[in-house]
Design a protein around this motif. Sequence first.
Motif, PDB file in Angstrom:
ATOM      1  N   GLY A  74      -7.156   4.757  -3.495  1.00  0.00           N
ATOM      2  CA  GLY A  74      -6.945   3.343  -3.231  1.00  0.00           C
ATOM      3  C   GLY A  74      -8.145   2.691  -2.577  1.00  0.00           C
ATOM      4  O   GLY A  74      -8.530   1.554  -2.917  1.00  0.00           O
ATOM      5  N   GLN A  75      -8.787   3.412  -1.626  1.00  0.00           N
ATOM      6  CA  GLN A  75      -9.992   2.877  -1.008  1.00  0.00           C
ATOM      7  C   GLN A  75     -11.129   2.778  -2.014  1.00  0.00           C
ATOM      8  O   GLN A  75     -11.960   1.849  -1.950  1.00  0.00           O
ATOM      9  CB  GLN A  75     -10.403   3.767   0.172  1.00  0.00           C
ATOM     10  CG  GLN A  75     -11.588   3.252   0.963  1.00  0.00           C
ATOM     11  CD  GLN A  75     -11.310   1.889   1.600  1.00  0.00           C
ATOM     12  OE1 GLN A  75     -10.227   1.636   2.093  1.00  0.00           O
ATOM     13  NE2 GLN A  75     -12.314   1.012   1.564  1.00  0.00           N
ATOM     14  N   GLY A  81       0.798  -1.218   0.000  1.00  0.00           N
ATOM     15  CA  GLY A  81       0.000   0.000   0.000  1.00  0.00           C
ATOM     16  C   GLY A  81       0.830   1.267   0.000  1.00  0.00           C
ATOM     17  O   GLY A  81       0.503   2.244  -0.690  1.00  0.00           O
ATOM     18  N   ARG A  82       1.932   1.294   0.747  1.00  0.00           N
ATOM     19  CA  ARG A  82       2.767   2.490   0.785  1.00  0.00           C
ATOM     20  C   ARG A  82       3.398   2.753  -0.581  1.00  0.00           C
ATOM     21  O   ARG A  82       3.548   3.915  -0.986  1.00  0.00           O
ATOM     22  CB  ARG A  82       3.851   2.344   1.848  1.00  0.00           C
ATOM     23  CG  ARG A  82       4.759   3.572   1.975  1.00  0.00           C
ATOM     24  CD  ARG A  82       5.799   3.444   3.051  1.00  0.00           C
ATOM     25  NE  ARG A  82       5.191   3.414   4.372  1.00  0.00           N
ATOM     26  CZ  ARG A  82       5.130   2.353   5.147  1.00  0.00           C
ATOM     27  NH1 ARG A  82       5.655   1.202   4.728  1.00  0.00           N
ATOM     28  NH2 ARG A  82       4.569   2.393   6.350  1.00  0.00           N
ATOM     29  N   VAL A 101      -4.673   7.759  -0.799  1.00  0.00           N
ATOM     30  CA  VAL A 101      -5.331   6.756   0.045  1.00  0.00           C
ATOM     31  C   VAL A 101      -6.814   6.686  -0.284  1.00  0.00           C
ATOM     32  O   VAL A 101      -7.417   5.595  -0.343  1.00  0.00           O
ATOM     33  CB  VAL A 101      -5.107   7.102   1.529  1.00  0.00           C
ATOM     34  CG1 VAL A 101      -5.940   6.207   2.431  1.00  0.00           C
ATOM     35  CG2 VAL A 101      -3.633   6.963   1.894  1.00  0.00           C
ATOM     36  N   VAL A 138       2.082   2.066  -3.460  1.00  0.00           N
ATOM     37  CA  VAL A 138       1.036   2.622  -4.324  1.00  0.00           C
ATOM     38  C   VAL A 138       0.865   4.113  -4.039  1.00  0.00           C
ATOM     39  O   VAL A 138       0.738   4.936  -4.960  1.00  0.00           O
ATOM     40  CB  VAL A 138      -0.288   1.868  -4.116  1.00  0.00           C
ATOM     41  CG1 VAL A 138      -1.414   2.536  -4.895  1.00  0.00           C
ATOM     42  CG2 VAL A 138      -0.140   0.422  -4.533  1.00  0.00           C
ATOM     43  N   TYR A 145      -1.558  -5.970  -0.911  1.00  0.00           N
ATOM     44  CA  TYR A 145      -2.793  -5.909  -1.677  1.00  0.00           C
ATOM     45  C   TYR A 145      -2.583  -6.612  -3.024  1.00  0.00           C
ATOM     46  O   TYR A 145      -1.452  -6.800  -3.476  1.00  0.00           O
ATOM     47  CB  TYR A 145      -3.240  -4.456  -1.903  1.00  0.00           C
ATOM     48  CG  TYR A 145      -3.568  -3.734  -0.622  1.00  0.00           C
ATOM     49  CD1 TYR A 145      -4.846  -3.767  -0.086  1.00  0.00           C
ATOM     50  CD2 TYR A 145      -2.581  -3.009   0.058  1.00  0.00           C
ATOM     51  CE1 TYR A 145      -5.146  -3.106   1.091  1.00  0.00           C
ATOM     52  CE2 TYR A 145      -2.867  -2.357   1.233  1.00  0.00           C
ATOM     53  CZ  TYR A 145      -4.150  -2.402   1.756  1.00  0.00           C
ATOM     54  OH  TYR A 145      -4.442  -1.764   2.930  1.00  0.00           O
ATOM     55  N   HIS A 170      -7.291  -6.546   0.010  1.00  0.00           N
ATOM     56  CA  HIS A 170      -6.240  -7.013   0.891  1.00  0.00           C
ATOM     57  C   HIS A 170      -6.085  -8.519   0.747  1.00  0.00           C
ATOM     58  O   HIS A 170      -7.065  -9.236   0.532  1.00  0.00           O
ATOM     59  CB  HIS A 170      -6.571  -6.637   2.342  1.00  0.00           C
ATOM     60  CG  HIS A 170      -5.498  -6.980   3.323  1.00  0.00           C
ATOM     61  ND1 HIS A 170      -5.590  -8.053   4.177  1.00  0.00           N
ATOM     62  CD2 HIS A 170      -4.290  -6.403   3.566  1.00  0.00           C
ATOM     63  CE1 HIS A 170      -4.505  -8.117   4.919  1.00  0.00           C
ATOM     64  NE2 HIS A 170      -3.700  -7.126   4.574  1.00  0.00           N
ATOM     65  N   PHE A 174      -7.874   0.031   2.410  1.00  0.00           N
ATOM     66  CA  PHE A 174      -6.617   0.514   1.838  1.00  0.00           C
ATOM     67  C   PHE A 174      -5.946   1.457   2.827  1.00  0.00           C
ATOM     68  O   PHE A 174      -6.566   2.411   3.310  1.00  0.00           O
ATOM     69  CB  PHE A 174      -6.874   1.234   0.511  1.00  0.00           C
ATOM     70  CG  PHE A 174      -5.601   1.493  -0.250  1.00  0.00           C
ATOM     71  CD1 PHE A 174      -5.054   0.518  -1.060  1.00  0.00           C
ATOM     72  CD2 PHE A 174      -4.937   2.697  -0.121  1.00  0.00           C
ATOM     73  CE1 PHE A 174      -3.873   0.743  -1.753  1.00  0.00           C
ATOM     74  CE2 PHE A 174      -3.771   2.941  -0.806  1.00  0.00           C
ATOM     75  CZ  PHE A 174      -3.227   1.960  -1.616  1.00  0.00           C
ATOM     76  N   LYS A 175      -4.664   1.194   3.123  1.00  0.00           N
ATOM     77  CA  LYS A 175      -3.914   1.987   4.090  1.00  0.00           C
ATOM     78  C   LYS A 175      -2.545   2.330   3.532  1.00  0.00           C
ATOM     79  O   LYS A 175      -1.978   1.589   2.715  1.00  0.00           O
ATOM     80  CB  LYS A 175      -3.756   1.226   5.408  1.00  0.00           C
ATOM     81  CG  LYS A 175      -5.061   0.967   6.146  1.00  0.00           C
ATOM     82  CD  LYS A 175      -4.811   0.285   7.485  1.00  0.00           C
ATOM     83  CE  LYS A 175      -6.121   0.062   8.224  1.00  0.00           C
ATOM     84  NZ  LYS A 175      -5.896  -0.589   9.552  1.00  0.00           N
ATOM     85  N   ASP A 176      -2.034   3.428   3.988  1.00  0.00           N
ATOM     86  CA  ASP A 176      -0.696   3.877   3.616  1.00  0.00           C
ATOM     87  C   ASP A 176       0.300   3.238   4.577  1.00  0.00           C
ATOM     88  O   ASP A 176       0.783   3.862   5.527  1.00  0.00           O
ATOM     89  CB  ASP A 176      -0.617   5.406   3.671  1.00  0.00           C
ATOM     90  CG  ASP A 176       0.742   5.940   3.213  1.00  0.00           C
ATOM     91  OD1 ASP A 176       1.566   5.135   2.753  1.00  0.00           O
ATOM     92  OD2 ASP A 176       0.983   7.158   3.353  1.00  0.00           O
TER      93      ASP A 176
END
Length: 518
Positions: free
Chosen positions: A477-478, A455-456, A474, A458, A502, A488, A495-497
């Motif tokens: 992404g969500q 995620g980071r 973010v 992305v 993912y 996930h 979605f998380k930073d």
Amino acid sequence: MFGKMDNLLQASLVSLLVLAGAGAVHWALRRVGRRLPLLLRRRFGGSIESSTAMRWVAVIEAALLLPKIAVWLGAVAYVSDQFALLQMARQMFVHMVAMSLTSPLFTLNERGYSALDVLELPAVLAGLWVAVSGLTRVLKTNILRATGMEPGVQDAVTLLTRCALTFIGAIVILQVWHIDVSSLTFVVSVLGVGIGFGLQNIANNFVSGLVVSLERPIQPGDFVKVDDWMGTVEHIGPRNTEIRTLDNVSILIPNSRFLESEVVNWTHRDPVSRLHVPLSVAYGSDIARVRAALLEAARDHPDVLKDPRPSVEFRVFGESALDFDLLIWTGDPRIQERLVSDLNYRIEANLRRYQIQVPFPQRDLHLRSPQLEQVLGAVSRRYFTEAELAANGQVATAEPPAVPREPVGFEDERGPRSWTDTEIDALVTRMRSTEGIPIVDRRHLLTVYPRCFVGREVVDWMTRAEGLTRAEAVAVGQLLVDRGIVHHVLDEHGFKDGSFFYRFRADDPTASQSSAAA
């Protein structure tokens, strides 16, 4: 008779020579005290700072003071030995001084204390303070700094260690001097009353300094604002804190002010802060142009952060103006005054370029009288021409042609909004291309997750390639997760930073197996 005269003359000549020699030695020591700092400065090539040089001068003068006194005392003692009368006077003076210093002045706990004891005790306590200060300085420079502690923690530990060692050393010295501490209860109680009334501010600031050192709401290097003073914290002392303002002026603020009043710490935990640049424009101005002028001034400045983005807020409809607020983010609050000034320069130039007026307070007085208007109109038409009336505003003329203006809209940002399917498909295509995000097999503990991305990574790619902020990335992404395009690997998180795995639904091996079975 003549023999005594010869001895007296010889003693006088020897005394003069001894005094002259003492004067010569004194002059030589004084000369050394003046020349030695210059030699040290030449030796080190001017690398010694002025404050350090002045400190060395004071140390050299203090070191040469004792030899000067010893030379003159020796000369006086030798001269007095040459004459019987002076020798007798010297012995009487020494005996009188010794008796006055060693005779008991008072008795405490069945022990007499002389003037010499009274003088020795403060001298020993002063020596204790010097020794403790040197020990704590060595502790801070050689031990605490090697541990990697923060400067504020180092100062707090140093201050507490100094107070503890001084207290313990004072108790030991009093016991060695056979002074029962319990006998000083009355003195301590009287001193406590004095502190409570006469020295309450000093005690308050001292205790506040300990609290500030322990809680560390401010630390050396923080940029703070206390009342009207704003600057960098240089040093936190037992009673006051030194702040160096933007004008390079040192301000000593009592420690109690940091606990009893509001303190703005711009660099506490996170130095990134938001600044407000207010602006008022005249009624009738194109607010789209106003917004474009403000954002253009902010985006072109190198000290304005791109993430978070600058924004413009329409505050209120004022009495004679429309009030806006330009909100910007900076990573160095120490330059906020210069940054606001630079933005004002840029905003003024943009307003002139966009032909936007900044109003000033004004009041219009309207007098209406139909009869008066008719009389003035008849007189004006009789004595003035049409051109003169038009120049004075009495005759309505055609309005000047409007200045063409390029269209300015609000769709100049790609924030967390509802993207169309076409935009989402194009974004996914760019993400899965060779210049997109890395999609590889990832290992966590004993499990291998095929064709995953982090995620980071992305978020980093979207900020770099798509020009989004991290918060916007973010949100996008969500949006991909909500639409079922990305998920996930364990379907446990949105979605998380962060360091979360993912996978695209198209690369999900379970989905491929189920489709093949079908």
